[in-house]
Design an enzyme around this catalytic site. Structure first.
Site, PDB file in Angstrom:
ATOM      1  N   ASP A 109      18.309 -72.044  -1.777  1.00  0.00           N
ATOM      2  CA  ASP A 109      17.057 -71.453  -2.254  1.00  0.00           C
ATOM      3  C   ASP A 109      16.830 -70.132  -1.508  1.00  0.00           C
ATOM      4  O   ASP A 109      16.780 -70.108  -0.282  1.00  0.00           O
ATOM      5  CB  ASP A 109      15.897 -72.414  -1.984  1.00  0.00           C
ATOM      6  CG  ASP A 109      14.604 -71.988  -2.670  1.00  0.00           C
ATOM      7  OD1 ASP A 109      14.511 -70.817  -3.096  1.00  0.00           O
ATOM      8  OD2 ASP A 109      13.699 -72.826  -2.772  1.00  0.00           O
TER       9      ASP A 109
ATOM     10  N   GLU B  36      19.050 -70.293  -6.186  1.00  0.00           N
ATOM     11  CA  GLU B  36      17.687 -70.434  -6.717  1.00  0.00           C
ATOM     12  C   GLU B  36      16.774 -69.305  -6.287  1.00  0.00           C
ATOM     13  O   GLU B  36      16.846 -68.840  -5.149  1.00  0.00           O
ATOM     14  CB  GLU B  36      17.158 -71.780  -6.202  1.00  0.00           C
ATOM     15  CG  GLU B  36      15.701 -72.061  -6.452  1.00  0.00           C
ATOM     16  CD  GLU B  36      15.377 -73.492  -6.035  1.00  0.00           C
ATOM     17  OE1 GLU B  36      16.256 -74.377  -6.140  1.00  0.00           O
ATOM     18  OE2 GLU B  36      14.248 -73.727  -5.593  1.00  0.00           O
TER      19      GLU B  36
ATOM     20  N   GLU C   6       9.859 -71.494 -10.501  1.00  0.00           N
ATOM     21  CA  GLU C   6       8.845 -72.139  -9.652  1.00  0.00           C
ATOM     22  C   GLU C   6       7.539 -71.338  -9.649  1.00  0.00           C
ATOM     23  O   GLU C   6       6.460 -71.916  -9.507  1.00  0.00           O
ATOM     24  CB  GLU C   6       9.460 -72.240  -8.261  1.00  0.00           C
ATOM     25  CG  GLU C   6       8.607 -72.703  -7.148  1.00  0.00           C
ATOM     26  CD  GLU C   6       9.419 -72.704  -5.842  1.00  0.00           C
ATOM     27  OE1 GLU C   6      10.652 -72.917  -5.865  1.00  0.00           O
ATOM     28  OE2 GLU C   6       8.805 -72.478  -4.782  1.00  0.00           O
TER      29      GLU C   6
ATOM     30  N   ASP D  56       6.463 -76.044 -11.645  1.00  0.00           N
ATOM     31  CA  ASP D  56       5.773 -77.023 -10.800  1.00  0.00           C
ATOM     32  C   ASP D  56       4.676 -77.666 -11.650  1.00  0.00           C
ATOM     33  O   ASP D  56       3.860 -76.955 -12.248  1.00  0.00           O
ATOM     34  CB  ASP D  56       5.181 -76.313  -9.580  1.00  0.00           C
ATOM     35  CG  ASP D  56       4.647 -77.302  -8.553  1.00  0.00           C
ATOM     36  OD1 ASP D  56       5.095 -77.247  -7.397  1.00  0.00           O
ATOM     37  OD2 ASP D  56       3.766 -78.120  -8.904  1.00  0.00           O
TER      38      ASP D  56
ATOM     39  N   HIS E 192       9.807 -78.081  -9.653  1.00  0.00           N
ATOM     40  CA  HIS E 192       9.684 -77.771  -8.231  1.00  0.00           C
ATOM     41  C   HIS E 192       9.045 -78.956  -7.489  1.00  0.00           C
ATOM     42  O   HIS E 192       7.957 -79.407  -7.845  1.00  0.00           O
ATOM     43  CB  HIS E 192       8.815 -76.513  -8.072  1.00  0.00           C
ATOM     44  CG  HIS E 192       8.432 -76.238  -6.656  1.00  0.00           C
ATOM     45  ND1 HIS E 192       7.134 -76.276  -6.212  1.00  0.00           N
ATOM     46  CD2 HIS E 192       9.195 -75.928  -5.578  1.00  0.00           C
ATOM     47  CE1 HIS E 192       7.103 -75.993  -4.927  1.00  0.00           C
ATOM     48  NE2 HIS E 192       8.335 -75.779  -4.511  1.00  0.00           N
TER      49      HIS E 192
ATOM     50  N   GLU F 108      13.772 -82.949  -7.508  1.00  0.00           N
ATOM     51  CA  GLU F 108      13.761 -82.368  -6.158  1.00  0.00           C
ATOM     52  C   GLU F 108      12.807 -83.133  -5.255  1.00  0.00           C
ATOM     53  O   GLU F 108      11.636 -83.307  -5.577  1.00  0.00           O
ATOM     54  CB  GLU F 108      13.318 -80.895  -6.190  1.00  0.00           C
ATOM     55  CG  GLU F 108      13.215 -80.321  -4.766  1.00  0.00           C
ATOM     56  CD  GLU F 108      12.749 -78.869  -4.700  1.00  0.00           C
ATOM     57  OE1 GLU F 108      12.052 -78.409  -5.620  1.00  0.00           O
ATOM     58  OE2 GLU F 108      13.083 -78.207  -3.697  1.00  0.00           O
TER      59      GLU F 108
HETATM   60 MG   LIG Z   1      12.439 -73.389  -4.670  1.00  0.00          MG
END
Ligand SMILES: [Mg+2]
Length: 316
Positions: free
Chosen positions: A141, A167, A194, A217, A244, A266
């Site tokens: 990330d 990411e 995200e 998210d 997310h 995740e």
């Molecule tokens: Mg992330």
């Protein structure tokens, strides 16, 4: 449940909430449309989506409680027995010892460190690959800290370590940059989204095929209703949706249980190594990953398990 405290609370209590009075609590689709249009003059990408998401998730929880069914049954039913999770954080050995078969690291160096950042990142990532062996998926990330040039150099340098995906390389509004990145990295799996809060950036990315994995998210991108729309947009283009920190909330768990093109979840490891995941869970009723998988609660609604006292204790 949301973030950013009083600004979001005021959007809910002073604007959106009063305009929803007397509407049917079961009309989640209509209310999402109303809220999105009401908030559009002041915040498609600001705090308004947090407020819309909080109301939408509360409505879905209520709908499930009224119908006495878990939310994942109301949105199509289970598509899998459990959700395969990956762990996020840099305590890689702790993740592996908990049975995760995939783990994502925060990239420690970026363009601000100059080109030596490539050497430093390679040293960091090669050690992680050596630690986990060949069977575990590794992801990185970049949390919006790269530019296109650095991201291309980074991806090419890290090829020997077979990163499953890279990411959030760029700032979220840089949709042209994302398309350019796709063009210059045709074989590297790219994930982002995200910090995309409306449908528009997702449709843009679909039309340009600039992303392989969307990561909205549930609590930021329009709640469950918004993320189901994103999943449908993505499904038409064979794009995966991995929300997310989805496995850190009952919301993401119910989404992951029901959505066919959501192949993984995740789990952001917020606790120090050695601390059981159950000790840091968001709500008393939610499940936490065990041996790298999780199955959401089948209690009505999202199975939050909250009491009024519990809510007061969580309010800051
Ligand atoms: Mg992330």
């Amino acid at each position: 449940m949301s973030r950013y405290g009083s600004p979001v609370i005021n959007i809910i209590n002073e604007h959106l909430g009063p305009l929803l009075v007397s509407e049917s609590c079961m009309a989640t689709e209509k209310l999402w449309d109303m809220m999105t249009r009401m908030a559009s003059p002041y915040g498609g990408g600001g705090l308004a989506p947090y407020a819309i998401s909080a109301i939408d998730l509360a409505l879905w929880d209520l709908k499930g409680k009224l119908l006495k069914r878990p939310v994942y049954e109301l949105i199509g039913g289970p598509t899998r027995d459990h959700i395969d999770c990956y762990a996020t954080g840099n305590d890689t050995d702790w993740h592996i010892s908990n049975g995760f078969m995939a783990t994502k690291m925060a990239c420690p160096y970026g363009p601000a460190d100059g080109l030596r950042a490539l050497d430093l990142n390679e040293d960091f990532i090669s050690k992680k690959r050596h630690l986990v062996g060949d069977e575990i998926d590794l992801m990185v990330d970049c949390w919006m800290s790269f530019d296109v040039d650095f991201a291309v150099r980074f991806a090419e340098r890290m090829k020997p370590y077979r990163l499953r995906w890279i990411e959030d390389c760029l700032m979220p509004d840089d949709l042209d940059g994302q398309a350019e990145l796709r063009k210059r990295l045709p074989t590297q799996t790219l994930a982002t989204g995200e910090h995309w809060y409306t449908l528009s950036p997702f449709t843009n990315a679909v039309s340009r095929r600039s992303v392989d994995i969307f990561q909205p998210d549930l609590a930021w991108s329009g709640g469950l209703t918004g993320c189901l729309k994103i999943a449908t947009i993505a499904e038409g283009a064979s794009i995966s949706v991995i929300p997310h920190a989805g496995m850190n909330t009952p919301y993401g768990q119910h989404f992951g249980m029901a959505v066919t093109n959501s192949p993984k979840g995740e789990y952001f490891v917020a606790s120090a190594p050695g601390v059981p995941f159950d000790e840091v869970k968001l709500t008393p009723g939610m499940q936490t990953p065990c041996n790298g998988v999780v199955t959401p609660s089948n209690e009505p609604g999202f199975g939050l398990g909250l009491t009024l006292d519990g809510i007061q204790a969580m309010t800051v």
